[in-house]
Design a protein around this motif. Sequence first.
Motif, PDB file in Angstrom:
ATOM      1  N   MET A   1       0.775  -1.102   0.003  1.00 52.62           N
ATOM      2  CA  MET A   1       0.139   0.081  -0.021  1.00 52.62           C
ATOM      3  C   MET A   1       0.938   0.944  -0.001  1.00 52.62           C
ATOM      4  SD  MET A   1      -2.834   1.082   2.806  1.00 52.62           S
ATOM      5  CE  MET A   1      -4.443   1.513   2.201  1.00 52.62           C
ATOM      6  N   ALA A   2       0.753   2.142  -0.871  1.00 50.56           N
ATOM      7  CA  ALA A   2       1.307   3.187  -1.189  1.00 50.56           C
ATOM      8  C   ALA A   2       1.281   4.320   0.165  1.00 50.56           C
ATOM      9  CB  ALA A   2       1.372   4.015  -2.261  1.00 50.56           C
ATOM     10  N   ARG A   3       2.084   4.804   0.510  1.00 52.19           N
ATOM     11  CA  ARG A   3       1.778   5.938   1.517  1.00 52.19           C
ATOM     12  C   ARG A   3       1.481   7.199   0.951  1.00 52.19           C
ATOM     13  NH1 ARG A   3       7.017   6.281   5.339  1.00 52.19           N
ATOM     14  NH2 ARG A   3       5.957   8.640   5.613  1.00 52.19           N
ATOM     15  N   ARG A   4       0.688   7.806   1.486  1.00 53.51           N
ATOM     16  CA  ARG A   4       0.358   9.363   1.117  1.00 53.51           C
ATOM     17  C   ARG A   4       1.175  10.349   1.779  1.00 53.51           C
ATOM     18  NH1 ARG A   4      -5.620  10.740   2.060  1.00 53.51           N
ATOM     19  NH2 ARG A   4      -4.825  12.573   1.042  1.00 53.51           N
ATOM     20  N   PRO A   5       1.708  11.135   0.990  1.00 48.95           N
ATOM     21  CA  PRO A   5       2.507  12.233   1.625  1.00 48.95           C
ATOM     22  C   PRO A   5       1.843  13.062   2.704  1.00 48.95           C
ATOM     23  CG  PRO A   5       2.017  12.829  -0.488  1.00 48.95           C
ATOM     24  CD  PRO A   5       1.387  11.550  -0.358  1.00 48.95           C
ATOM     25  N   ARG A   6       2.516  13.536   3.682  1.00 46.79           N
ATOM     26  CA  ARG A   6       1.871  14.121   4.910  1.00 46.79           C
ATOM     27  C   ARG A   6       1.385  15.459   4.102  1.00 46.79           C
ATOM     28  NH1 ARG A   6       6.542  14.811   7.763  1.00 46.79           N
ATOM     29  NH2 ARG A   6       5.813  16.918   8.261  1.00 46.79           N
ATOM     30  N   ALA A   7       0.316  15.936   4.367  1.00 45.07           N
ATOM     31  CA  ALA A   7      -0.184  17.368   4.268  1.00 45.07           C
ATOM     32  C   ALA A   7       0.375  18.477   4.540  1.00 45.07           C
ATOM     33  CB  ALA A   7      -1.895  17.561   4.464  1.00 45.07           C
ATOM     34  N   ASP A   8       1.191  18.372   5.631  1.00 41.63           N
ATOM     35  CA  ASP A   8       1.865  19.494   6.315  1.00 41.63           C
ATOM     36  C   ASP A   8       3.374  19.488   6.075  1.00 41.63           C
ATOM     37  OD1 ASP A   8       2.117  17.238   7.985  1.00 41.63           O
ATOM     38  OD2 ASP A   8       1.820  18.523   9.687  1.00 41.63           O
ATOM     39  N   HIS A   9       3.852  19.286   4.899  1.00 37.79           N
ATOM     40  CA  HIS A   9       5.421  19.154   4.771  1.00 37.79           C
ATOM     41  C   HIS A   9       6.212  20.122   4.044  1.00 37.79           C
ATOM     42  CE1 HIS A   9       4.186  17.538   0.748  1.00 37.79           C
ATOM     43  NE2 HIS A   9       5.349  17.685   0.349  1.00 37.79           N
ATOM     44  N   HIS A  10       5.244  20.873   3.849  1.00 42.07           N
ATOM     45  CA  HIS A  10       5.988  22.441   3.176  1.00 42.07           C
ATOM     46  C   HIS A  10       6.469  23.254   4.277  1.00 42.07           C
ATOM     47  CE1 HIS A  10       3.743  20.586  -0.194  1.00 42.07           C
ATOM     48  NE2 HIS A  10       4.402  21.271  -0.884  1.00 42.07           N
ATOM     49  N   HIS A  11       7.748  24.000   3.604  1.00 36.82           N
ATOM     50  CA  HIS A  11       8.209  25.065   4.753  1.00 36.82           C
ATOM     51  C   HIS A  11       8.493  26.274   4.046  1.00 36.82           C
ATOM     52  CE1 HIS A  11       9.671  20.848   5.773  1.00 36.82           C
ATOM     53  NE2 HIS A  11       9.654  21.278   6.870  1.00 36.82           N
ATOM     54  N   VAL A  12       8.585  27.278   4.942  1.00 34.47           N
ATOM     55  CA  VAL A  12       9.097  28.624   4.313  1.00 34.47           C
ATOM     56  C   VAL A  12      10.581  28.710   4.678  1.00 34.47           C
ATOM     57  CG1 VAL A  12       6.946  29.709   4.189  1.00 34.47           C
ATOM     58  CG2 VAL A  12       8.223  29.755   6.304  1.00 34.47           C
ATOM     59  N   TYR A  13      11.373  29.174   3.953  1.00 32.46           N
ATOM     60  CA  TYR A  13      12.830  29.348   4.494  1.00 32.46           C
ATOM     61  C   TYR A  13      13.582  31.079   4.086  1.00 32.46           C
ATOM     62  CZ  TYR A  13      14.154  28.117  -0.360  1.00 32.46           C
ATOM     63  OH  TYR A  13      13.954  28.247  -1.725  1.00 32.46           O
ATOM     64  N   VAL A  14      14.330  31.107   4.807  1.00 33.57           N
ATOM     65  CA  VAL A  14      15.325  32.396   4.740  1.00 33.57           C
ATOM     66  C   VAL A  14      16.654  32.255   4.523  1.00 33.57           C
ATOM     67  CG1 VAL A  14      15.681  34.616   5.506  1.00 33.57           C
ATOM     68  CG2 VAL A  14      13.391  33.715   6.054  1.00 33.57           C
ATOM     69  N   VAL A  15      17.149  32.798   3.434  1.00 33.07           N
ATOM     70  CA  VAL A  15      18.717  32.862   3.277  1.00 33.07           C
ATOM     71  C   VAL A  15      19.221  34.130   3.330  1.00 33.07           C
ATOM     72  CG1 VAL A  15      20.406  32.256   1.497  1.00 33.07           C
ATOM     73  CG2 VAL A  15      18.361  30.548   1.567  1.00 33.07           C
ATOM     74  N   LEU A  16      20.187  34.335   4.220  1.00 27.43           N
ATOM     75  CA  LEU A  16      21.061  35.398   4.182  1.00 27.43           C
ATOM     76  C   LEU A  16      21.862  35.663   2.891  1.00 27.43           C
ATOM     77  CD1 LEU A  16      22.369  37.720   6.002  1.00 27.43           C
ATOM     78  CD2 LEU A  16      23.949  36.170   6.606  1.00 27.43           C
ATOM     79  N   LEU A  17      21.806  37.072   2.379  1.00 31.29           N
ATOM     80  CA  LEU A  17      22.637  37.045   1.120  1.00 31.29           C
ATOM     81  C   LEU A  17      23.658  37.869   1.583  1.00 31.29           C
ATOM     82  CD1 LEU A  17      19.368  37.738  -1.123  1.00 31.29           C
ATOM     83  CD2 LEU A  17      20.765  35.756  -0.854  1.00 31.29           C
ATOM     84  N   SER A  18      24.851  37.977   0.801  1.00 35.62           N
ATOM     85  CA  SER A  18      25.920  38.781   1.250  1.00 35.62           C
ATOM     86  C   SER A  18      25.569  39.975   0.624  1.00 35.62           C
ATOM     87  CB  SER A  18      27.206  38.076   0.322  1.00 35.62           C
ATOM     88  OG  SER A  18      26.999  38.488  -1.235  1.00 35.62           O
ATOM     89  N   PRO A  19      26.108  41.065   1.309  1.00 34.89           N
ATOM     90  CA  PRO A  19      25.812  42.533   1.111  1.00 34.89           C
ATOM     91  C   PRO A  19      26.071  42.851  -0.469  1.00 34.89           C
ATOM     92  CG  PRO A  19      27.414  42.427   3.109  1.00 34.89           C
ATOM     93  CD  PRO A  19      27.104  40.844   2.409  1.00 34.89           C
ATOM     94  N   GLN A  20      27.064  42.210  -1.102  1.00 35.67           N
ATOM     95  CA  GLN A  20      27.080  42.441  -2.499  1.00 35.67           C
ATOM     96  C   GLN A  20      25.876  42.257  -3.267  1.00 35.67           C
ATOM     97  OE1 GLN A  20      29.140  40.515  -0.922  1.00 35.67           O
ATOM     98  NE2 GLN A  20      30.851  41.994  -0.613  1.00 35.67           N
TER      99      GLN A  20
END
Length: 111
Positions: A1-20
């Motif tokens: 039986m195939a597992r259904r993906p969890r409905a709550d598996h998404h994420h927001v994320y933040v990346v620090l960018l160099s000042p350049q």
Amino acid sequence: MARRPRADHHHVYVVLLSPQVWNEPAFRRANPDHDITKPCLYVGMTGLDPDLRFDRHMAGVQANRFVLKYGVRLVPELYEVYNPMPYDAARDMEVELAIGLREAGYGVWQA
């Protein structure tokens, strides 16, 4: 039986960018009220773990050009509290988080 993906598996994320990144005209235009004492950031959303997504950016896989060229590291203290969540919530939170950070004076890119 195939597992259904969890409905709550998404994420927001933040990346620090160099000042350049500030030398990029498109980034400057998107952030006219940037407080130069605050860092520049990229805000995204993903169905992957944020660490894996960052690694993919840095490897050039479905990479945002600013993250690929200027990405330094993830900034989990700005996003961990929200994760994980369903897709629709992550899609909305990506925009809301970017707006909130920009209003707080950060330079923000959100695609």
